[in-house]
Scaffold this active site. Structure first.
Site, PDB file in Angstrom:
ATOM      1  N   ASP A   6       0.875  -1.178   0.000  1.00  0.00           N
ATOM      2  CA  ASP A   6       0.000   0.000   0.000  1.00  0.00           C
ATOM      3  C   ASP A   6       0.912   1.227   0.000  1.00  0.00           C
ATOM      4  O   ASP A   6       2.127   1.110   0.157  1.00  0.00           O
ATOM      5  CB  ASP A   6      -0.899  -0.008   1.253  1.00  0.00           C
ATOM      6  CG  ASP A   6      -1.799   1.222   1.316  1.00  0.00           C
ATOM      7  OD1 ASP A   6      -2.357   1.607   0.274  1.00  0.00           O
ATOM      8  OD2 ASP A   6      -1.913   1.823   2.403  1.00  0.00           O
ATOM      9  N   SER A   7       0.295   2.401  -0.114  1.00  0.00           N
ATOM     10  CA  SER A   7       1.085   3.633  -0.046  1.00  0.00           C
ATOM     11  C   SER A   7       1.576   3.894   1.378  1.00  0.00           C
ATOM     12  O   SER A   7       2.450   4.734   1.578  1.00  0.00           O
ATOM     13  CB  SER A   7       0.230   4.809  -0.492  1.00  0.00           C
ATOM     14  OG  SER A   7      -0.884   4.952   0.374  1.00  0.00           O
ATOM     15  N   TYR A  38      -0.962   8.165  -2.654  1.00  0.00           N
ATOM     16  CA  TYR A  38      -1.083   7.708  -4.038  1.00  0.00           C
ATOM     17  C   TYR A  38      -2.323   8.317  -4.710  1.00  0.00           C
ATOM     18  O   TYR A  38      -2.385   8.426  -5.931  1.00  0.00           O
ATOM     19  CB  TYR A  38      -1.236   6.181  -4.077  1.00  0.00           C
ATOM     20  CG  TYR A  38       0.039   5.383  -3.986  1.00  0.00           C
ATOM     21  CD1 TYR A  38       1.256   5.964  -3.603  1.00  0.00           C
ATOM     22  CD2 TYR A  38       0.037   4.023  -4.290  1.00  0.00           C
ATOM     23  CE1 TYR A  38       2.414   5.195  -3.526  1.00  0.00           C
ATOM     24  CE2 TYR A  38       1.196   3.254  -4.224  1.00  0.00           C
ATOM     25  CZ  TYR A  38       2.378   3.834  -3.845  1.00  0.00           C
ATOM     26  OH  TYR A  38       3.524   3.073  -3.766  1.00  0.00           O
ATOM     27  N   GLY A  39      -3.298   8.658  -3.891  1.00  0.00           N
ATOM     28  CA  GLY A  39      -4.624   9.015  -4.421  1.00  0.00           C
ATOM     29  C   GLY A  39      -4.696  10.282  -5.237  1.00  0.00           C
ATOM     30  O   GLY A  39      -5.693  10.537  -5.908  1.00  0.00           O
ATOM     31  N   CYS A  69      -4.455  -1.549  -1.782  1.00  0.00           N
ATOM     32  CA  CYS A  69      -4.550  -0.121  -2.047  1.00  0.00           C
ATOM     33  C   CYS A  69      -5.679   0.065  -3.053  1.00  0.00           C
ATOM     34  O   CYS A  69      -5.603  -0.469  -4.176  1.00  0.00           O
ATOM     35  CB  CYS A  69      -3.221   0.370  -2.622  1.00  0.00           C
ATOM     36  SG  CYS A  69      -3.286   2.074  -3.198  1.00  0.00           S
ATOM     37  N   THR A  71      -6.494   2.642  -4.648  1.00  0.00           N
ATOM     38  CA  THR A  71      -6.075   3.464  -5.784  1.00  0.00           C
ATOM     39  C   THR A  71      -5.381   2.614  -6.842  1.00  0.00           C
ATOM     40  O   THR A  71      -5.744   2.643  -8.023  1.00  0.00           O
ATOM     41  CB  THR A  71      -5.137   4.591  -5.283  1.00  0.00           C
ATOM     42  OG1 THR A  71      -5.790   5.290  -4.223  1.00  0.00           O
ATOM     43  CG2 THR A  71      -4.783   5.535  -6.397  1.00  0.00           C
ATOM     44  N   GLU A 148      -2.441   8.722   8.339  1.00  0.00           N
ATOM     45  CA  GLU A 148      -0.972   8.601   8.362  1.00  0.00           C
ATOM     46  C   GLU A 148      -0.366   9.372   9.537  1.00  0.00           C
ATOM     47  O   GLU A 148       0.685   9.025  10.042  1.00  0.00           O
ATOM     48  CB  GLU A 148      -0.362   9.111   7.052  1.00  0.00           C
ATOM     49  CG  GLU A 148      -0.575   8.175   5.863  1.00  0.00           C
ATOM     50  CD  GLU A 148       0.204   6.855   5.950  1.00  0.00           C
ATOM     51  OE1 GLU A 148       1.348   6.854   6.418  1.00  0.00           O
ATOM     52  OE2 GLU A 148      -0.375   5.819   5.556  1.00  0.00           O
ATOM     53  N   CYS A 182     -10.908   2.961   0.024  1.00  0.00           N
ATOM     54  CA  CYS A 182      -9.487   3.230   0.286  1.00  0.00           C
ATOM     55  C   CYS A 182      -9.156   2.450   1.547  1.00  0.00           C
ATOM     56  O   CYS A 182      -9.886   2.521   2.547  1.00  0.00           O
ATOM     57  CB  CYS A 182      -9.253   4.722   0.516  1.00  0.00           C
ATOM     58  SG  CYS A 182      -7.613   5.091   1.168  1.00  0.00           S
ATOM     59  N   THR A 183      -8.054   1.720   1.510  1.00  0.00           N
ATOM     60  CA  THR A 183      -7.743   0.833   2.635  1.00  0.00           C
ATOM     61  C   THR A 183      -7.331   1.589   3.897  1.00  0.00           C
ATOM     62  O   THR A 183      -7.289   0.995   4.979  1.00  0.00           O
ATOM     63  CB  THR A 183      -6.641  -0.166   2.235  1.00  0.00           C
ATOM     64  OG1 THR A 183      -5.523   0.567   1.718  1.00  0.00           O
ATOM     65  CG2 THR A 183      -7.146  -1.140   1.188  1.00  0.00           C
ATOM     66  N   HIS A 184      -7.045   2.872   3.766  1.00  0.00           N
ATOM     67  CA  HIS A 184      -6.779   3.656   4.972  1.00  0.00           C
ATOM     68  C   HIS A 184      -8.054   3.871   5.802  1.00  0.00           C
ATOM     69  O   HIS A 184      -7.986   4.077   7.016  1.00  0.00           O
ATOM     70  CB  HIS A 184      -6.229   5.047   4.613  1.00  0.00           C
ATOM     71  CG  HIS A 184      -4.760   5.082   4.314  1.00  0.00           C
ATOM     72  ND1 HIS A 184      -4.210   4.544   3.181  1.00  0.00           N
ATOM     73  CD2 HIS A 184      -3.718   5.606   5.017  1.00  0.00           C
ATOM     74  CE1 HIS A 184      -2.893   4.741   3.198  1.00  0.00           C
ATOM     75  NE2 HIS A 184      -2.578   5.385   4.307  1.00  0.00           N
TER      76      HIS A 184
HETATM   77  N1  DGL Z   1      -4.616   3.239   0.863  1.00  0.00           N
HETATM   78  C1  DGL Z   1      -4.627   3.616  -0.506  1.00  0.00           C
HETATM   79  C2  DGL Z   1      -5.947   3.394  -1.149  1.00  0.00           C
HETATM   80  O1  DGL Z   1      -6.558   2.424  -0.763  1.00  0.00           O
HETATM   81  C3  DGL Z   1      -3.910   4.867  -0.904  1.00  0.00           C
HETATM   82  C4  DGL Z   1      -4.263   6.131  -0.231  1.00  0.00           C
HETATM   83  C5  DGL Z   1      -3.338   7.198  -0.720  1.00  0.00           C
HETATM   84  O2  DGL Z   1      -2.137   6.994  -0.632  1.00  0.00           O
HETATM   85  O3  DGL Z   1      -3.829   8.207  -1.233  1.00  0.00           O
HETATM   86  O4  DGL Z   1      -6.383   4.065  -2.030  1.00  0.00           O
END
Ligand code: DGL
Length: 259
Positions: A6-7, A38-39, A69, A71, A148, A182-184
Site C-alpha cells: 500500500d502507499s 497515491y490518491g 490499495c 487506488t 498517516e 481506500c484501505t486507509h
Molecule cells: N490506501 C490507498 C488506497 O486504498 C492509498 C491512499 C493514498 O495513498 O492516497 O487508495
C-alpha cells in the site's frame, strides 16, 4: 508467503484480517510511506510506483501479492497484471461482492481517494453486477493524511469534522451499505460508523483478505511478518502498533527507487 503493499498504513487493514485468518502464514508488507499519498497521483506515476512495489515484494519470494490499495487496484492493476507470473489481487472485486450481498435497498455508497473515485472502478463493477443499484461515490482524500498522522481516535475532533462534511452526501442518499474503497479508511471506521448509524461498512482491504484466505492453503508452519517502508519507520511503527492492537511492529527502511 503473501506479499501486501500500500502507499502506507492502509494495507494493514488487509494484513490484520489475513493474519487472523492465516496465523501460520508468512507475510511481507511494504508501505510506501516516502511517496504517500497515491490518491492524487497520475496514471503513469501510479503504474511506476505499483511496479516498483511489486518488484520489491517479488525479491522476497512471495506466492501472491495483494495490492491492498484501492487506488492501485482501481487505476492500474488490471493493466499491469499480465506483466507478472505471480498472481496480483486487488481490493475492488471482493468488496463489491460483499456490498452487493449486504445491501437491502440497492443504494451503495463508495468512498475512496480522488483517483479511485475518478476511475469509477467500484461503481462500474457494482452496476455490471446489478444494473438497478444506485451508487453514490465521494472522494475523501483528506482521510489519508489524517490516518498517516495518527488522527485516528474515535473522539478526534478534526477527523470527525472532516468526516461529517465528506459523508453528508452518503447520508442524504439513504445508502444502507458503504464501501470503504481506500484501505486507509477502515482505520477510522469508528468515526465513519458513528456518523452513519445503521449503514453496513465494507472494508475493501479486509474483504480482499477474506477472498485470498478462502483460496490459500492453510499451513501448520510457524507464521512470521516482516514490514518494510520507504521512509523513516518511526511513525509507521507507532500507528501500526495502535491499529494492530498492541502488536510490536519494527519496519525496515527500503530504497524503493532501486526497484
Ligand atoms: N490506501 C490507498 C488506497 O486504498 C492509498 C491512499 C493514498 O495513498 O492516497 O487508495
Amino acid at each position: 508467503m503473501i506479499g501486501i503493499f500500500d502507499s502506507g498504513l492502509g494495507g494493514l487493514t488487509a494484513y490484520r484480517e489475513l493474519h487472523k485468518l492465516l496465523p501460520n502464514e508468512q507475510f511481507v508488507y511494504f508501505g510506501d510511506t516516502g511517496r504517500v499519498p497515491y490518491g492524487s497521483r497520475s496514471h503513469e506515476i501510479l503504474k511506476k510506483y505499483a511496479r516498483q512495489d511489486i518488484d520489491f515484494l517479488r525479491t522476497k519470494g512471495v506466492d501472491v501479492i495483494l495490492a491492498a490499495c484501492g487506488t492501485v487496484s482501481s487505476v492500474v492493476l488490471d493493466e499491469i497484471a499480465a506483466e507478472y507470473t505471480v498472481p496480483l489481487v486487488g481490493v475492488v472485486d471482493a468488496s463489491v461482492a460483499e456490498a452487493l450481498a449486504a445491501t437491502q435497498n440497492g443504494i451503495i455508497g463508495v468512498i475512496g481517494t480522488g483517483a479511485t473515485i475518478s476511475s469509477g472502478a467500484f461503481a462500474k463493477k457494482i452496476k455490471a453486477a446489478r444494473a438497478d443499484a444506485q451508487v453514490v461515490s465521494v472522494a475523501c482524500p483528506l482521510f489519508v493524511p489524517l490516518v498517516e498522522n495518527g488522527y485516528i481516535q474515535r473522539d478526534c475532533t478534526v477527523t470527525k469534522l472532516v468526516a461529517a462534511d465528506y459523508l453528508a452526501p452518503i447520508k442524504a442518499s439513504g445508502a444502507d451499505t458503504l464501501i470503504l474503497g481506500c484501505t486507509h479508511f477502515p482505520i477510522i471506521a469508528d468515526i465513519i460508523g458513528d456518523l452513519l448509524p445503521g449503514v453496513t461498512l465494507i472494508s475493501s482491504g479486509a474483504a480482499a483478505a477474506r477472498a485470498i484466505a478462502k483460496e490459500y492453503p492453510t499451513s501448520d508452519a510457524v507464521g512470521s511478518s516482516e514490514f518494510f517502508v520507504s521512509d523513516s519507520p518511526v511513525n509507521f511503527d507507532e500507528v501500526a502498533r495502535v491499529f494492530l492492537g498492541g502488536e510490536t511492529v519494527t519496519a525496515k527502511k527500503v530504497d524503493i527507487e532501486k526497484y
